[in-house]
Design an enzyme around this catalytic site. Structure first.
Site, PDB file in Angstrom:
ATOM      1  N   HIS A  99      -6.455   5.877  12.729  1.00  0.00           N
ATOM      2  CA  HIS A  99      -6.507   6.632  11.472  1.00  0.00           C
ATOM      3  C   HIS A  99      -7.493   7.799  11.503  1.00  0.00           C
ATOM      4  CE1 HIS A  99      -3.727   3.894   9.742  1.00  0.00           C
ATOM      5  NE2 HIS A  99      -4.573   2.979   9.312  1.00  0.00           N
ATOM      6  N   HIS A 175      -2.140   5.288   2.393  1.00  0.00           N
ATOM      7  CA  HIS A 175      -2.431   3.904   2.797  1.00  0.00           C
ATOM      8  C   HIS A 175      -2.650   2.956   1.605  1.00  0.00           C
ATOM      9  CE1 HIS A 175      -3.817   0.678   5.391  1.00  0.00           C
ATOM     10  NE2 HIS A 175      -3.764   1.462   6.461  1.00  0.00           N
ATOM     11  N   GLU A 308       3.554   2.732   4.744  1.00  0.00           N
ATOM     12  CA  GLU A 308       2.967   4.000   5.173  1.00  0.00           C
ATOM     13  C   GLU A 308       3.986   4.812   5.955  1.00  0.00           C
ATOM     14  OE1 GLU A 308      -0.807   2.942   7.311  1.00  0.00           O
ATOM     15  OE2 GLU A 308      -0.213   0.937   6.665  1.00  0.00           O
TER      16      GLU A 308
END
Length: 342
Positions: A99, A175, A308
């Site tokens: 991420h 998210h 996501e």
């Protein structure tokens, strides 16, 4: 639309159209609260999160509600090559980079470029400038995220990013952890889901795709027809944390394809998700463990589900995956439409 100056203070902003009520922070462009009605018109907050910005800033959120980037999901061993140059990223989820690294877009204060709190189509526009070399990534990137309440119970998110001086991988993801029964209602194993994806990208022991693209038919990953999330979850280790290839044809909406439909039986709340992204990470909150959230609710394992939409994980190192490289002169565009009903 009011124009806001640069602000280095984490704050929470509201969007309210009379039927849905959303709170979003400039810290990570994070949805902290989203309330929608059930079949009886009763509102409930259906996203996991905290009552104030402090726990987010203090690192207590396992990516609750935020936009992650420059590249969402895992990059194997935090390494990739682009245009003949080798790049090394922080290993923040050993042995991989996750991420966007140690301080990805979710841990940055975004500028509020516009905010219309209520009335018709309330919206908020966030902008962030990612510097050349930030978290090891090449080139500067101008990023924009716009949340809009497009109808009584529909929210649209438009994410754009423009590389300024070098080609670079870009793959943003939203998210949020969803629980349509209410954020404080327990786990999501009794939610039902349909996913418009007939293939999944299997992963290694560190949750990085192996490069294979396998059909879900006849496996616990098959959600091509609506199925209870908990039905086969015991057969997939800790739970689902897998990328689906969104390849099932269905009707389009606003030029977007159907990604998933999530349903809670008790409240009759339904969320339909539409996107233009090639993949979607289906994650069942496997690592959430005793997080004290809003109203002192304790979030345990499977307290929420993440949907996501994204480029495929580790696509920068897998030539057979759709490319996540955005070249100078091009624009990255990623749209998600969250349609609620009951």
């Amino acid at each position: 639309m009011a124009d806001q100056s640069k602000n280095n203070t984490p704050e929470v902003f509201e969007l309210n159209n009379g039927s849905m009520h959303v709170k979003i922070s400039n810290y990570g462009a994070t949805i902290t609260s989203l309330s929608v009605p059930d079949k009886n018109g009763k509102l409930a907050d259906v996203v996991l999160g905290f009552d104030s910005v402090d726990p987010y800033v203090n690192g207590l959120a396992p990516y609750f509600g935020c936009i992650v980037g420059r590249v969402a999901n895992r990059i194997k061993e935090g390494k990739f090559s682009l245009n003949g140059v080798d790049y090394t990223l922080p290993i923040n989820k050993p042995p991989n980079s996750l991420h966007g690294g140690n301080k990805g877009f979710d841990k940055k204060i975004w500028d509020v470029a516009g905010h219309k709190k209520d009335g018709e189509k309330p919206s908020i526009v966030f902008k962030y400038h990612s510097a050349d070399g930030e978290e090891g990534y090449p080139g500067a990137v101008a990023v924009m995220a716009t949340y809009t309440l497009t109808s009584a119970t529909t929210m649209r998110l438009d994410m754009e990013a423009v590389p300024e001086n070098k080609d670079t991988p870009i793959s943003l993801a939203q998210h949020t952890y969803w629980n349509l029964a209410g954020h404080d209602s327990g786990n999501i194993l009794d939610h039902k889901i349909q996913i418009w994806g007939s293939h999944v990208t299997p992963v290694d022991q560190f949750t990085v795709p192996t490069g294979e693209i396998l059909p879900v038919k006849g496996t616990p990953f098959d959600f091509t027809e609506e199925k209870r999330i908990g039905e086969s979850i015991g057969e997939v280790g800790l739970g689902y944390d897998h990328n689906y290839m969104l390849d099932c044809p269905d009707q389009e909406k606003d030029g977007l394809k159907h990604a998933a439909r999530l349903r809670d039986g008790a409240s009759s709340r339904v969320m339909d998700l539409w996107t233009n992204a090639p993949g979607m990470q289906f994650y069942t909150g496997n690592y959430v463990n005793g997080v004290v959230g809003k109203g002192n609710a304790v979030y345990g394992k499977h307290a929420g589900v993440c949907l996501e939409t994204q480029g495929f994980p580790n696509a920068i190192n897998q030539l057979n995956f759709p490319s996540v490289v955005v070249k100078v002169g091009e624009k990255y565009k990623h749209t998600m439409l969250f349609e609620f009903s009951a």
